[in-house]
Scaffold this motif. Structure first.
Motif, short mmCIF file in Angstrom:
data_model
loop_
_atom_site.label_atom_id
_atom_site.label_comp_id
_atom_site.label_asym_id
_atom_site.label_seq_id
_atom_site.Cartn_x
_atom_site.Cartn_y
_atom_site.Cartn_z
N THR A 58 38.74 46.86 38.13
CA THR A 58 39.72 46.10 37.58
C THR A 58 39.56 44.81 36.95
O THR A 58 40.07 44.61 35.68
N MET A 59 38.45 44.09 37.42
CA MET A 59 38.10 42.79 36.77
C MET A 59 37.09 43.40 35.34
O MET A 59 37.60 42.67 34.48
N LEU A 60 36.53 44.43 35.29
CA LEU A 60 35.92 44.74 34.39
C LEU A 60 36.81 45.31 33.15
O LEU A 60 36.90 45.02 31.96
N GLY A 61 37.67 46.25 33.85
CA GLY A 61 38.90 46.51 32.90
C GLY A 61 39.61 45.23 32.24
O GLY A 61 39.75 45.29 31.09
N ALA A 62 39.91 44.35 33.11
CA ALA A 62 40.57 43.09 32.39
C ALA A 62 39.71 42.34 31.45
O ALA A 62 40.24 42.01 30.23
N VAL A 63 38.43 42.29 31.48
CA VAL A 63 37.58 41.76 30.63
C VAL A 63 37.19 42.64 29.39
O VAL A 63 37.48 42.02 28.24
N ARG A 64 36.88 43.70 29.63
CA ARG A 64 36.49 44.46 28.43
C ARG A 64 37.67 45.36 27.72
O ARG A 64 37.49 45.59 26.68
N HIS A 65 38.73 45.73 28.63
CA HIS A 65 39.65 46.44 27.90
C HIS A 65 41.24 45.79 27.87
O HIS A 65 42.00 46.30 27.35
N ARG A 66 41.26 44.76 28.60
CA ARG A 66 42.55 44.00 28.74
C ARG A 66 43.42 44.70 29.41
O ARG A 66 44.75 44.72 29.20
N GLY A 67 42.93 45.70 30.25
CA GLY A 67 43.66 46.54 31.12
C GLY A 67 42.97 47.57 31.83
O GLY A 67 41.87 47.27 32.20
N PHE A 68 43.36 48.85 31.93
CA PHE A 68 42.65 49.68 32.81
C PHE A 68 41.39 50.29 32.05
O PHE A 68 41.69 50.48 30.78
N ILE A 69 40.47 50.21 32.86
CA ILE A 69 39.39 51.14 32.22
C ILE A 69 39.85 52.78 32.01
O ILE A 69 40.57 53.10 32.92
N PRO A 70 39.89 53.48 30.82
CA PRO A 70 40.55 54.60 30.45
C PRO A 70 40.13 55.85 31.71
O PRO A 70 40.99 56.48 31.67
N TRP A 71 39.15 55.74 32.22
CA TRP A 71 38.86 56.73 33.23
C TRP A 71 39.38 56.16 34.62
O TRP A 71 38.89 56.88 35.66
N ASP A 72 39.87 55.14 34.87
CA ASP A 72 39.95 54.47 36.07
C ASP A 72 41.40 55.05 36.58
O ASP A 72 42.32 55.33 35.70
N ASP A 73 41.50 55.14 37.93
CA ASP A 73 42.84 55.66 38.42
C ASP A 73 43.25 54.56 39.52
O ASP A 73 44.22 54.88 40.28
N ASP A 74 42.80 53.48 39.68
CA ASP A 74 43.53 52.35 40.84
C ASP A 74 43.14 51.13 40.30
O ASP A 74 42.61 50.72 39.21
N ILE A 75 43.67 50.23 41.06
CA ILE A 75 43.58 48.62 41.04
C ILE A 75 42.95 48.19 42.29
O ILE A 75 43.33 48.65 43.41
N ASP A 76 42.06 47.43 42.03
CA ASP A 76 41.21 46.62 43.33
C ASP A 76 41.61 45.15 43.02
O ASP A 76 41.44 44.43 42.13
N ILE A 77 42.04 44.55 44.05
CA ILE A 77 42.26 43.19 44.36
C ILE A 77 41.42 42.71 45.42
O ILE A 77 41.50 43.37 46.60
N MET A 78 41.10 41.43 45.19
CA MET A 78 40.12 40.99 46.56
C MET A 78 40.85 39.69 46.91
O MET A 78 41.34 38.90 45.86
N MET A 79 40.82 39.18 48.27
CA MET A 79 41.35 37.96 48.72
C MET A 79 40.33 37.53 49.67
O MET A 79 39.78 38.13 50.58
N PRO A 80 39.83 36.19 49.58
CA PRO A 80 39.10 35.50 50.86
C PRO A 80 39.96 35.59 51.90
O PRO A 80 40.97 35.93 52.21
N ALA A 81 39.02 35.75 53.01
CA ALA A 81 39.51 36.38 54.46
C ALA A 81 40.77 35.76 55.01
O ALA A 81 41.66 36.18 55.36
N LYS A 82 40.82 34.48 55.05
CA LYS A 82 41.81 33.71 55.25
C LYS A 82 43.18 33.82 54.54
O LYS A 82 44.36 33.93 55.11
#
Length: 282
Positions: A58-82
């Motif tokens: 998702t980060m790669l898609g945001a930087v390179r495509h301004r959206g989904f990588i064309p062959w991707d099928d999901d969204i990944d979000i990370m959060m610090p544990a707390k």
């Protein structure tokens, strides 16, 4: 397609070619439902000042495509544990049907991270079809906690090996229970004890002085997955389809570490493999 709250122009749904990949209306509908769930996550995080970042593809898609990588099928979000823990507690009450917060404590899944599911849709991994799992299997996005891990190399490797053995044992026993021994309450209780133990051990370094974090949820646990948390001290917002996502200002270092020459697209399969998708049927 089910109704969504996120306002998306009708023309966005038109089929198109991206990076020589044909994007059908059906795939756009899948993406739209995922973007709508991301929109719900953003609302909660902004309301309660919870830190979150686009991660992996998702980060790669945001930087390179301004959206989904064309062959991707999901969204990944990370959060610090707390922040992740805070989000889980708050989202239980903030998310209303058909949006469903799925964790290892909600409905007998063992993903070791959270998913937001859309209960009135279908998103079943191919490997799960024959098992006939009875947990929620709507279209989903992933939310991963980023845990602090040891900075010392030897200590880190021992720690990862320990977690890996716990997780493998849990997954093997879970498969036995799902497929063959649904009436074995003793086995079911063993799985839950391993789940609880895993979640205790994964937070072992939460209050340490380490600046190193890692996603300890995925089967790639044995790969090099460490990141420097200081890379996330400064963030920027970058377009992702019609939304904007926070990413580290030093995204170049993060993406190079994970993908190498990340600006050169490499056509690959989805990380999930085949997924049984229906944007209208539960």
């Amino acid at each position: 397609m089910v109704n969504i709250d996120l306002k998306i122009p009708e023309e966005w749904f038109a089929s198109e070619i991206r990076e020589n990949d044909y994007i059908s209306r059906e795939k756009k509908e899948l993406w739209a439902i995922q973007l709508d769930m991301l929109y719900k996550v953003q609302e909660i995080c902004e309301k309660y000042d919870i830190r979150y970042f686009a991660d992996a593809g998702t980060m790669l898609g945001a930087v390179r495509h301004r959206g989904f990588i064309p062959w991707d099928d999901d969204i990944d979000i990370m959060m610090p544990a707390k922040d992740y823990d805070m989000f889980i507690e708050i989202a239980k009450n903030e998310l209303k049907d058909p949006y469903f917060l799925q964790t290892d404590y909600t409905d007998n899944c063992n993903y070791c991270h959270a998913k937001i599911r859309r209960t009135d849709t279908t998103g079943i991994l191919a490997k799960d079809v024959s098992a006939k799992f009875d947990f929620n299997q709507g279209i989903f996005i992933d939310i991963f906690p980023m845990e602090y891990v040891p900075e010392d190399e030897e200590e880190y490797r021992k720690y990862i090996d320990h977690l890996w053995m716990i997780k493998k044992e849990m997954l093997i026993k879970r498969s036995r229970w799902w497929l063959y021994e649904r009436d074995n309450n003793e086995l079911y209780n063993e799985i839950n004890k391993l789940r609880d133990y895993y979640n205790i051990i994964r937070r072992k370094y939460q209050d340490s002085n380490s600046n190193t974090i890692a996603n300890l949820s995925l089967p790639t646990l044995k790969n090099e997955i460490r990141k420097d948390m200081t890379l996330y001290d400064k963030i920027i917002y970058t377009p992702f389809e019609m939304l904007k996502l926070p990413i580290p200002a030093n995204f170049d270092e993060v993406l190079k570490r994970q993908y190498g020459d990340y600006m050169t697209p490499v056509r690959g399969a989805s990380c999930h493999g085949d997924v049984l998708i229906d944007t209208s049927v539960s």
